[in-house]
Design an enzyme around this catalytic site. Structure first.
Site, short mmCIF file in Angstrom:
data_model
loop_
_atom_site.label_atom_id
_atom_site.label_comp_id
_atom_site.label_asym_id
_atom_site.label_seq_id
_atom_site.Cartn_x
_atom_site.Cartn_y
_atom_site.Cartn_z
N ARG A 37 -9.04 -8.69 -4.45
CA ARG A 37 -9.93 -8.64 -3.18
C ARG A 37 -11.38 -9.18 -3.47
NH1 ARG A 37 -8.01 -2.26 -1.94
NH2 ARG A 37 -6.58 -3.04 -0.34
N LYS A 197 6.92 8.56 5.21
CA LYS A 197 6.74 9.40 6.07
C LYS A 197 6.89 8.75 7.38
CE LYS A 197 3.06 12.79 4.70
NZ LYS A 197 1.72 12.84 4.78
#
Ligand code: ADP
Ligand code: MG
Length: 392
Positions: A37, A197
């Site tokens: 990053r 999920k």
């Protein structure tokens, strides 16, 4: 099209407030495990320092509640200094007298990293007074933090509404790639959707039904779909609350004439006994499916090989356990070797790509998780919406 840093003129001597995503992973002793990053941000910072701007960087790190020495950005400033040809200094506050003094002393072409913006509870509340205080320290705001662009926080959304602004190179790259997938995908467009999920993936699946030609479903979410179709899934994870959504998705796909493929065999174990792992195409009893099986891998690989565009989100199985990582590995490998244009997004999914050392094979690796999916779902994100448009 959003205004980018190359559209900004006369940056010499100006204080540029640059919001980045330096949310790097740390180990228990606070060492930076992976500095991707930080490296990703170097082109934007280099451009700004070459323009002789005075670069003040804002970022968050983790989810601290108030000041937390283990979530300080100070170690990041040391790594950043390694990659930049200028002075990099660090200020252990974000606002207040100290920060103002440090900015006053900041020379053209140099960098000052401010402390973790999430040490202030006003950040996530998008407090206007806090936003104004940050904005008052700079002349221009540049947002390059794609990973948090789905959040309305003070240091992205708040400050952007006050100062003249633009996006940085990283954000520009994300938008170019994601817009291409949304507006001009190569055909056939195959979306590979796994993960856990169902609830968090309903909207993206609906989008894929609209935009893609074929959807390959894997991961824990597949068993909710199989159950909806009346198949026995044994004791595999089923998201009961999402059964209706899953049914709607399958109906919509049928109406739209889109192909949705589900696993046809599974790597599983018996409930409570993860030691004996076996493959079956007939789940039942106390069997729990943790990965896609070899026939499914072949079926999906064929679709991937023939695709013009591939977007992948969500592991195909419980990859954290080596016994159940083969499906994710094989699918990742076939995408990496595919001739089509390939993109991947999602925290866990990108982690698997790196884990398997396959990053080089992908045309695009998104730096966002939630932000990537939300951008694909809506074609916009709150913190990007507030950035000025390019003047044509
Ligand atoms: P991403 O972060 O890339 O969006 P998700 O968070 O949605 O991906 O999904 C990753 C998680 O899904 C992993 O923790 C993985 O173990 C879990 N998972 C995938 N397949 C299964 C399965 N069959 N059973 C249990 N967990 C699974
Ligand atoms: Mg995840």
């Amino acid at each position: 099209m959003k205004r980018t840093i190359t559209d900004l003129v006369n940056l010499k001597g100006k204080v540029v407030l640059l919001r980045v995503d330096f949310n790097v992973p740390l180990d228990n002793s606070g060492r930076i495990v992976d500095d991707t990053r930080i490296k990703n941000e170097i082109p934007t910072i280099k451009y700004l320092i070459e323009q002789k701007a005075r670069v003040v960087i804002l970022s968050h790190l983790g989810r601290p509640e108030g000041y937390d020495v283990h979530k300080s950005l100070w170690p990041v400033s040391l790594v950043l200094a390694k990659y930049l040809p200028c002075n990099v200094s660090f200020c252990n506050t974000v606002i207040g007298q100290e920060a103002k003094e440090r900015i006053k002393l900041l020379q053209e072409g140099n960098v000052l990293l401010l402390e973790n913006v999430r040490f202030y509870k006003q950040e996530e509340e998008c407090d206007m007074k806090f936003s104004r205080e940050i904005a008052s320290m700079g002349d221009i705001f540049v947002d390059d933090a794609f990973g948090v662009a789905h959040r309305k926080h003070a240091s992205n959304f708040g400050v952007a509404r006050i100062l003249p602004n633009a996006i940085g190179f990283l954000m520009e790259k994300e938008l170019t790639n994601l817009n291409q997938i949304l507006e001009n995908p190569k055909r056939p467009f195959v979306a590979v959707q796994g993960g856990a999920k169902v609830e968090t993936k309903t909207k993206i699946l609906e989008k894929f039904i609209e935009k893609a030609d074929t959807i390959l479903i894997g991961g824990a979410m597949a068993y909710t779909f199989l159950k909806v179709l009346g198949q026995s899934v044994g004791r595999s994870k089923v998201y009961e609350e999402s059964m209706e959504s899953a049914m709607n998705i399958l109906l919509k796909a049928k109406q739209a004439g889109k192909k949705v493929l589900l696993p046809i065999d599974h790597v599983c174990a018996r409930m409570g006994d993860p030691s004996k792992v076996f493959v079956t195409d007939q789940l039942g009893g106390d069997m729990v499916a943790y990965d896609i099986g070899p026939k499914t891998i072949e079926l999906y690989k064929n679709e991937i090989a023939g695709a013009g565009e591939i977007f992948w989100n969500g592991p195909m199985g419980m990859y954290e356990n080596a016994a159940f990582s083969n499906g994710t590995y094989k699918i990742a490998e076939s995408i990496a070797h595919a001739k089509g244009h390939t993109s991947v997004g999602g925290g866990d999914t990108v982690a698997t790509v790196n884990l398997f050392n396959l990053a080089k094979g992908f045309d695009y690796i998104s730096t966002g998780g939630g932000a990537t999916l939300e951008y694909l779902e809506n074609g916009s994100l709150p913190a990007i919406d507030v950035i000025q448009e390019k003047i044509r």
